[in-house]
Design a protein around this motif. Structure first.
Motif, PDB file in Angstrom:
ATOM      1  N   LYS A 126       0.809  -1.219   0.000  1.00  0.00           N
ATOM      2  CA  LYS A 126       0.000   0.000   0.000  1.00  0.00           C
ATOM      3  C   LYS A 126       0.842   1.268   0.000  1.00  0.00           C
ATOM      4  N   ASP A 127       1.830   1.368   0.893  1.00  0.00           N
ATOM      5  CA  ASP A 127       2.584   2.614   1.030  1.00  0.00           C
ATOM      6  C   ASP A 127       3.622   2.814  -0.061  1.00  0.00           C
ATOM      7  N   HIS A 128       4.058   1.740  -0.694  1.00  0.00           N
ATOM      8  CA  HIS A 128       5.126   1.867  -1.689  1.00  0.00           C
ATOM      9  C   HIS A 128       4.665   1.450  -3.085  1.00  0.00           C
ATOM     10  N   LEU A 129       4.466   0.159  -3.310  1.00  0.00           N
ATOM     11  CA  LEU A 129       4.173  -0.313  -4.667  1.00  0.00           C
ATOM     12  C   LEU A 129       2.934   0.343  -5.252  1.00  0.00           C
ATOM     13  N   PHE A 130       1.856   0.386  -4.505  1.00  0.00           N
ATOM     14  CA  PHE A 130       0.614   0.954  -5.027  1.00  0.00           C
ATOM     15  C   PHE A 130       0.786   2.434  -5.378  1.00  0.00           C
ATOM     16  N   PHE A 168      -7.892   1.953   5.600  1.00  0.00           N
ATOM     17  CA  PHE A 168      -7.595   0.656   5.014  1.00  0.00           C
ATOM     18  C   PHE A 168      -7.288  -0.355   6.106  1.00  0.00           C
ATOM     19  N   THR A 169      -7.687  -1.594   5.868  1.00  0.00           N
ATOM     20  CA  THR A 169      -7.318  -2.716   6.728  1.00  0.00           C
ATOM     21  C   THR A 169      -6.642  -3.777   5.868  1.00  0.00           C
ATOM     22  N   GLY A 170      -6.192  -4.828   6.524  1.00  0.00           N
ATOM     23  CA  GLY A 170      -5.564  -5.912   5.779  1.00  0.00           C
ATOM     24  C   GLY A 170      -6.504  -6.518   4.753  1.00  0.00           C
ATOM     25  N   ASN A 171      -7.817  -6.504   5.026  1.00  0.00           N
ATOM     26  CA  ASN A 171      -8.784  -7.069   4.079  1.00  0.00           C
ATOM     27  C   ASN A 171      -8.804  -6.281   2.775  1.00  0.00           C
ATOM     28  N   GLU A 172      -8.819  -4.949   2.870  1.00  0.00           N
ATOM     29  CA  GLU A 172      -8.803  -4.137   1.648  1.00  0.00           C
ATOM     30  C   GLU A 172      -7.524  -4.371   0.852  1.00  0.00           C
TER      31      GLU A 172
END
Length: 386
Positions: free
Chosen positions: A15-19, A56-60
């Motif tokens: 989430k914080d990098h690749l996305f 966001f959570t791990g599910n998202e």
């Protein structure tokens, strides 16, 4: 320090990098692509995109990763290495989630990191990064040694403790009056655990009693063939009809002997509603509503192929018979990882268009030879699947 999949892989690397790297400057297009994805059972449909999600959570994160490579296609035309880098990191994340590992899976994890390192300079060339001195990216190299020393990563994943925080803290606090809440939370937890234990014991007793009653009351089925009625449910499935429609003329056919075993039914254990949600329709109406122009002919060919003893007089009634139409059926698929309790509940839908909703017809792949399919999987290219 052991790896933490929730904060390092889901929230950190993905989430914080690749996305952010892959979608930089493309927020509106990415949201539109997430929204345009067709609904599918097992996949979350982000109807408003992902940029509107406030927390966001791990599910998202997991749901986004399932379709992320598809979202990325042709998003960055300038360099295909962006797709290579993204796929390599996602391969590593999925491999890291394995509940058990071998030398082969650890080598695949190393190969995924090497592939990412070979392609990651594309983000520098695109002006998305100045360097890769990132602690969470560097920590990926230590995952394999940690697995060798301490076992699979799910044994020390903080997602477990964070999920238990909801059960053991948040729910207990909400059940209290917010005054001297610690004692109330402890009392609530004790009662909750006792209640769950009682329900588990009752369920176990019910299963034993049901099995004993079934064994006493179920008559032996002789070898050969049995007569089944083709009304709401398929005759070949071997399931008894759930209800009879007044004035409904049944179509009686001879079908192969079947039992409740998974291999004896077409789809394995499945569930449908007690009554056809779309009513009873003639063969022509079925073809018109679903677009299956050859429904009657295909059904006749299927019945003949499954059982050559079907009398010709019964086959002539196929076009005159009315069939119960259902919008969906549910089935339980075995675990892809071979784990007990990891079964997958699948839902197959077939709904004609209405004035308020478009038609939806899910695609199903029918496996005629399970042994061959298990060995080769699905091969070929789009439009040319073998």
């Amino acid at each position: 320090m052991t790896p933490d999949m929730l904060h390092q892989l889901h929230k950190g690397v993905f989430k914080d990098h690749l996305f952010k790297w892959c979608t930089s400057g493309k927020k509106d297009e990415v949201d539109a692509r997430f929204a345009r994805l067709p609904p599918f059972n097992g996949l979350r449909h982000f109807s408003k995109g992902v940029s509107t999600i406030s927390q966001f959570t791990g599910n998202e994160h997991r749901e986004m990763k399932k379709v992320f490579i598809g979202i990325m296609i042709n998003l960055h035309d300038q360099d295909p290495n962006i797709i290579t880098a993204a796929r390599s990191l996602l391969d590593f994340i999925y491999l890291a989630h394995y509940p058990s590992h071998s030398t082969s899976t650890l080598q695949q994890m190393k190969g995924a990191i090497d592939s990412f390192n070979a392609a990651k300079d594309v983000f520098i060339r695109a002006g998305l990064r100045d360097h890769f001195n990132i602690g969470k990216i560097h920590s990926l190299a230590h995952y394999a040694p940690s697995i060798i020393d301490y076992g699979a990563l799910d044994g020390y994943n903080s997602e477990i403790s964070e999920r238990l925080h909801i059960d053991f803290a948040k729910l207990g606090y909400r059940a209290s009056n917010r005054k001297a809440y610690l004692d109330q939370m402890v009392t609530w937890l004790e009662r909750h655990e006792k209640s769950e234990g009682c329900e588990a014991e009752e369920q176990e007793v019910d299963e034993v009693v049901s099995e004993e009653v079934l064994n006493r009351s179920e008559p032996p089925v002789p070898n050969g063939h049995q007569t089944a009625t083709l009304n709401q449910e398929t005759a070949i499935s071997g399931r008894a009809p759930t209800s009879e429609r007044p004035g409904h003329v049944p179509l009686t056919v001879i079908c192969a002997d079947s039992t409740n075993d998974t291999e004896a039914t077409m789809f394995g254990p499945y569930q449908v509603s007690k009554k056809p949600s779309l009513g009873y329709r003639s063969a022509n109406e079925v073809a018109s509503l679903t677009g299956a122009a050859g429904f009657a002919a295909d059904l006749q060919a299927f019945l003949i192929r499954e059982n050559s003893l079907i009398p010709a007089s019964a086959l002539h009634l196929i076009g005159q018979h009315e069939y119960g139409m259902y919008k969906q059926f549910k089935r339980t698929l075995p675990s892809l990882r071979g784990l007990a309790g990891d079964e997958y509940d699948d839902r197959v839908q077939a709904r004609p268009a209405t004035s308020t909703a478009p038609a939806r017809f899910d695609t199903g792949l029918w496996v005629e030879d399970p042994d061959r399919a298990e060995n080769i999987g699905v091969a070929g290219e789009f439009g040319d699947i073998e």
